[in-house]
Design a protein around this motif. Structure first.
Motif, PDB file in Angstrom:
ATOM      1  N   UNK A 149      44.548  44.317  39.853  1.00  0.00           N
ATOM      2  CA  UNK A 149      45.304  45.079  39.183  1.00  0.00           C
ATOM      3  C   UNK A 149      46.805  45.213  39.787  1.00  0.00           C
ATOM      4  N   UNK A 150      47.060  45.474  40.977  1.00  0.00           N
ATOM      5  CA  UNK A 150      48.118  45.317  41.735  1.00  0.00           C
ATOM      6  C   UNK A 150      48.929  44.261  41.580  1.00  0.00           C
ATOM      7  N   UNK A 151      48.193  43.006  41.936  1.00  0.00           N
ATOM      8  CA  UNK A 151      48.897  41.534  41.873  1.00  0.00           C
ATOM      9  C   UNK A 151      49.202  41.354  40.583  1.00  0.00           C
ATOM     10  N   UNK A 524      42.730  39.984  32.867  1.00  0.00           N
ATOM     11  CA  UNK A 524      43.443  39.132  33.842  1.00  0.00           C
ATOM     12  C   UNK A 524      42.971  39.375  35.080  1.00  0.00           C
ATOM     13  N   UNK A 525      42.661  40.563  35.512  1.00  0.00           N
ATOM     14  CA  UNK A 525      42.068  41.077  37.104  1.00  0.00           C
ATOM     15  C   UNK A 525      40.893  40.339  37.350  1.00  0.00           C
ATOM     16  N   UNK A 526      39.996  40.202  36.478  1.00  0.00           N
ATOM     17  CA  UNK A 526      38.751  39.569  36.592  1.00  0.00           C
ATOM     18  C   UNK A 526      39.036  38.069  36.698  1.00  0.00           C
ATOM     19  N   UNK A 527      39.978  37.457  35.906  1.00  0.00           N
ATOM     20  CA  UNK A 527      40.289  36.072  36.036  1.00  0.00           C
ATOM     21  C   UNK A 527      40.922  35.892  37.409  1.00  0.00           C
ATOM     22  N   UNK A 528      41.668  36.736  37.909  1.00  0.00           N
ATOM     23  CA  UNK A 528      42.441  36.463  39.230  1.00  0.00           C
ATOM     24  C   UNK A 528      41.216  36.381  40.324  1.00  0.00           C
ATOM     25  N   UNK A 529      40.405  37.641  40.256  1.00  0.00           N
ATOM     26  CA  UNK A 529      39.428  37.627  41.327  1.00  0.00           C
ATOM     27  C   UNK A 529      38.425  36.336  41.237  1.00  0.00           C
ATOM     28  N   UNK A 530      37.931  35.942  40.213  1.00  0.00           N
ATOM     29  CA  UNK A 530      37.208  34.737  39.944  1.00  0.00           C
ATOM     30  C   UNK A 530      37.849  33.543  40.357  1.00  0.00           C
ATOM     31  N   UNK A 531      39.260  33.383  40.111  1.00  0.00           N
ATOM     32  CA  UNK A 531      39.815  32.075  40.742  1.00  0.00           C
ATOM     33  C   UNK A 531      39.905  32.332  42.273  1.00  0.00           C
ATOM     34  N   UNK A 532      40.300  33.160  42.721  1.00  0.00           N
ATOM     35  CA  UNK A 532      39.893  33.346  44.243  1.00  0.00           C
ATOM     36  C   UNK A 532      38.647  32.873  44.943  1.00  0.00           C
ATOM     37  N   UNK A 533      37.585  33.288  44.020  1.00  0.00           N
ATOM     38  CA  UNK A 533      36.237  32.999  44.466  1.00  0.00           C
ATOM     39  C   UNK A 533      35.969  31.485  44.335  1.00  0.00           C
ATOM     40  N   UNK A 534      36.360  30.887  43.267  1.00  0.00           N
ATOM     41  CA  UNK A 534      36.374  29.468  42.970  1.00  0.00           C
ATOM     42  C   UNK A 534      37.227  28.543  43.893  1.00  0.00           C
ATOM     43  N   UNK A 535      38.311  29.017  44.269  1.00  0.00           N
ATOM     44  CA  UNK A 535      39.174  28.075  45.273  1.00  0.00           C
ATOM     45  C   UNK A 535      38.593  28.369  46.377  1.00  0.00           C
ATOM     46  N   UNK A 536      38.203  29.288  47.074  1.00  0.00           N
ATOM     47  CA  UNK A 536      37.498  29.348  48.179  1.00  0.00           C
ATOM     48  C   UNK A 536      36.282  28.425  48.338  1.00  0.00           C
ATOM     49  N   UNK A 537      35.320  28.649  47.344  1.00  0.00           N
ATOM     50  CA  UNK A 537      34.024  27.706  47.329  1.00  0.00           C
ATOM     51  C   UNK A 537      34.551  26.261  47.292  1.00  0.00           C
ATOM     52  N   UNK A 538      35.294  26.100  46.302  1.00  0.00           N
ATOM     53  CA  UNK A 538      36.150  24.751  46.303  1.00  0.00           C
ATOM     54  C   UNK A 538      36.660  24.178  47.388  1.00  0.00           C
ATOM     55  N   UNK A 539      37.172  24.659  48.080  1.00  0.00           N
ATOM     56  CA  UNK A 539      37.666  24.342  49.199  1.00  0.00           C
ATOM     57  C   UNK A 539      36.649  23.920  50.569  1.00  0.00           C
ATOM     58  N   UNK A 540      35.500  24.478  50.381  1.00  0.00           N
ATOM     59  CA  UNK A 540      34.542  24.317  51.167  1.00  0.00           C
ATOM     60  C   UNK A 540      33.433  23.269  50.790  1.00  0.00           C
TER      61      UNK A 540
END
Length: 543
Positions: A149-151, A524-540
Motif C-alpha cells: 500500500x505504501x509503495x 494493485x498492492x496484491x499485484x506488487x506483492x505477487x510480482x516480488x514473489x515471482x521475481x524472486x523465484x524467477x531469479x532462482x
C-alpha cells in the motif's frame, strides 16, 4: 499473415503519447519469462515490476492501446468505447448489469474510467470469519499488504487528507487533498456534521500537484470518461509506459482464447486471436489478470486432457464465490443548485458504518461516497432502474442541477451459488459466452436497507428532499479465491495456482471477501506483492 506477427508496442508510450512500432516475429518462436493476460490495474503493475526486475515480459490485452489525447473525450456517449461491451449472460434473483461500472477494455483496463477513489482495506477485512463468523478469512493480513500500500501510494502520488479517520492508516498521503470540493460534496459533509457522523475528503489517485510530467487536476469532472489531461492515474499512463521502458512488450487488440499446457501438466504459454488469425506466445510463467468474468471463463475454456474441468480447478471453485459491491445510488432534491456534473466524482465520504455492529442486525458494513453524476448517465439510471419515463423523466432532468447523490459501497458476502460458468452460446471467437449468476443474501439486503436509510438521513439533515433510490452494483470480485487450503481455494497467498505452479491468477478474481470499499488499491498492492514473489523465484530458476 502466414506465421507473421501482430502489433507489438515496443517503444515509448508515455503520458498520452503513442509511437507505433511494428515488430515482426515468427509465430511461437520465442519463449519469454512471463506472459500476462490483461493489462489493467493488476496487469500493469505486474508488467512494470517484473520487467524492472529483469524478466522478459509480454502483456496481451484484448482492447486497444489508448492515447488520451486522441481517444478520450469529455463526452458521456463517446466514453462507452472504453468499456467491455461483449455479451455476457446474466441471471439469478438479482442479475448483474455489465458495462461502464464493471470492466474496461484496452490498456489500463478499468483504471482508465474509474473515479480514482483509492482506499486501503481495514484489518478486519482479512479476518471476516474469525471476527464476524461469516465469509472466509484471507491467507494474508493487512500487515502483509501494508508495505505495498505504501509503495503504490508513493509511486503514483495519491492525494488525501492530512488525517483520514478510519482504518489502520490515517495519513498523511504523499500529496495533499484535492481542493476545493464540489457543492454536493460540501452538502454531504454538512449533513454528516449535523448528525454527528464523521466525514472526510477521500484519498484519490488524482494529482493535486504536478508529478512526472503530468498536471494537477482542474476539476473537469470527466474521470469516468477517461482523463484527457492525465491528472488521474491509470496504468495506461503510468505503469505500462514504464514497463515498456524496461523492455516489456504489449500486444494489443488481441483476445487470449486458451492457456496452453505441456505434457508435464505445466502451462507453456497462451493462444490468442488478432484480426481473425491465431498465434501463440510461449512463456515460462503465465499470469491471468483479466476481469472477474473473463478470468474464470478463460480457465474453464482451457480444459484439456490433464485438466478436464478447467485449469486450476481441482477444488471445483473456479468461477465460484463472485461478489459485487452493493452500489445503490440515493438521490435527494435541494432548493439550491448543486450541479452534480462539476468536479471530481467523489470528493467526500464516510466510513462510520464500515465495521460490524451487532446492534444493526447484520455483519460487516459499507462506505458512503458523495458522488457526482452526468445528465445522460442519470437519465439512463432513472429510466432503466427507477422506472421514470416520459413526462416524469423530463421533469426530473429539467431539475438536474438541484440533485445530490450518495453512492453506497456495501460488502457483499461470498456465496458459492454466485458464479461464472460457461454457456452454450458462442462468441465471435467460437468461445462459450460467460453466464453470470448472482443473488443477494439476507445479510446483504439488510445492509442495503441500512445504508440507504443512513444516506437519506444525511441528505435530509442538510435540507434535501429524498427523491429516489437506484439499485446498482459495482466492483465485481472473486471467482478464483485466495486461500491456504487447496480444497477450498484456487490460489495461494501469492496468487499462485494450487494445481499448476507456473500459473498465476492475479487481480480482483482472487479476493476472498469483498470488504466495503473500492478495491483498486488492494488489487494493485496484491499485484506488487505477487510480482516480488515471482521475481524472486524467477531469479532462482524455479520456473
Amino acid at each position: 499473415m502466414e506465421n507473421e506477427s501482430y502489433i507489438r508496442h515496443n517503444c515509448d508510450h508515455y503520458a498520452g503519447y503513442r509511437y507505433d512500432d511494428l515488430e515482426h516475429r515468427k509465430y511461437g518462436e520465442q519463449e519469454v519469462d512471463v506472459c500476462i493476460v490483461g493489462m489493467g490495474a493488476a496487469g500493469g503493475v505486474l508488467a512494470y515490476e517484473l520487467s524492472k526486475a529483469g524478466l522478459d515480459v509480454v502483456g496481451i490485452e484484448a482492447g486497444p492501446f489508448w492515447d488520451p489525447q486522441t481517444d478520450f473525450a469529455s463526452d458521456e456517449l463517446h466514453a462507452y468505447s472504453l468499456n467491455w461491451q461483449d455479451t455476457r449472460l446474466s441471471t439469478g434473483n438479482d442479475p448483474l448489469k455489465f458495462g461502464p461500472n464493471n470492466s474496461g477494455r484496452g490498456v489500463g483496463g478499468g483504471t482508465t474510467h474509474f473515479t480514482g477513489v483509492f482506499y486501503r482495506f481495514h484489518r478486519s477485512d482479512f479476518r471476516v470469519k474469525s471476527t464476524d463468523g461469516v465469509g472466509e478469512d484471507w491467507p494474508i493480513s493487512y500487515e502483509d499488504l501494508e508495505p505495498y500500500y505504501d509503495k503504490i501510494e508513493n509511486d503514483i502520488k495519491v492525494s488525501g487528507p492530512k488525517h483520514f479517520p478510519w482504518g489502520p492508516f490515517n495519513g498523511p498521503y504523499p500529496y495533499p487533498e484535492r481542493e476545493p470540493i464540489s457543492a454536493w460534496a460540501q452538502v454531504f459533509r454538512e449533513g454528516c456534521e449535523i448528525l454527528g457522523i464523521r466525514s472526510s475528503v477521500p484519498p484519490l489517485a488524482i494529482l493535486s500537484a504536478p508529478f512526472d510530467g503530468r498536471p494537477p487536476c482542474t476539476n473537469r469532472g470527466f474521470c469516468n470518461e477517461g482523463c484527457k489531461p492525465n491528472a488521474k492515474f491509470s496504468t495506461l499512463i503510468h505503469h505500462v509506459p514504464k514497463a515498456i521502458e524496461e523492455g516489456a512488450e504489449v500486444i494489443t487488440d488481441s483476445m487470449v482464447t486458451r492457456i496452453l499446457v505441456d505434457d508435464n501438466g505445466k502451462v507453456s504459454g497462451v493462444e490468442f486471436n488478432h484480426d481473425g488469425d491465431y498465434y501463440q506466445q510461449k512463456a515460462k510463467v503465465v499470469i491471468v489478470s483479466a476481469f472477474t468474468v473473463e478470468t474464470p471463463r478463460l480457465l474453464l475454456n482451457s480444459a484439456c486432457a490433464q485438466y478436464p474441468e478447467g485449469l486450476a480447478n481441482s477444488s471445483g471453485l473456479v468461477g465460484k464465490y463472485i461478489m459485487p459491491h452493493s452500489g445503490h445510488d440515493i438521490f435527494a432534491k435541494f432548493d439550491e443548485e448543486l450541479r452534480l456534473y462539476k468536479g471530481t466524482p467523489v470528493l467526500a465520504c464516510t466510513q462510520d458504518f464500515y465495521e460490524s455492529d451487532p446492534d444493526r442486525g447484520f455483519a460487516r458494513g459499507y462506505t458512503l461516497n458523495a458522488h457526482g453524476n452526468r445528465p445522460v448517465a442519470m437519465a439512463k439510471v432513472l429510466a432503466n432502474d427507477v422506472g421514470y419515463w416520459g413526462k416524469d423523466l423530463r421533469e426530473v432532468m429539467l431539475n438536474f442541477n438541484f440533485y445530490a447523490q450518495i453512492t453506497m459501497v456495501g460488502e457483499v458476502l461470498p456465496r458459492k451459488e454466485n458464479q461464472v460458468t460457461l454457456s452454450d452460446q458462442k462468441d465471435e471467437y467460437g468461445l462459450p459466452r460467460p453466464k453470470v449468476t448472482f443473488s443477494y443474501g439476507e445479510n446483504d439486503n439488510k445492509m442495503i436497507e441500512h445504508g440507504v436509510e443512513k444516506a437519506n438521513q444525511i441528505l435530509k439533515a442538510r435540507g434535501g428532499e429524498p427523491a429516489f433510490v437506484a439499485p446498482d452494483t459495482g466492483h465485481l470480485l472473486g471467482g478464483c479465491r485466495m486461500g491456504d487450503d487447496p480444497t477450498n481455494s484456487v490460489v495461494n497467498e501469492f496468487c499462485q495456482s494450487h494445481d499448476i505452479p507456473n500459473l498465476f491468477i492475479c487481480g480482483a478474481s482472487v479476493f476472498t471477501t469483498s470488504a466495503g470499499v473500492n478495491p483498486t488499491e488492494t488489487i494493485m498492492a496484491i499485484a506488487a506483492r505477487t510480482a516480488d514473489y515471482i521475481a524472486d523465484r524467477g531469479k532462482k530458476g524455479e520456473f
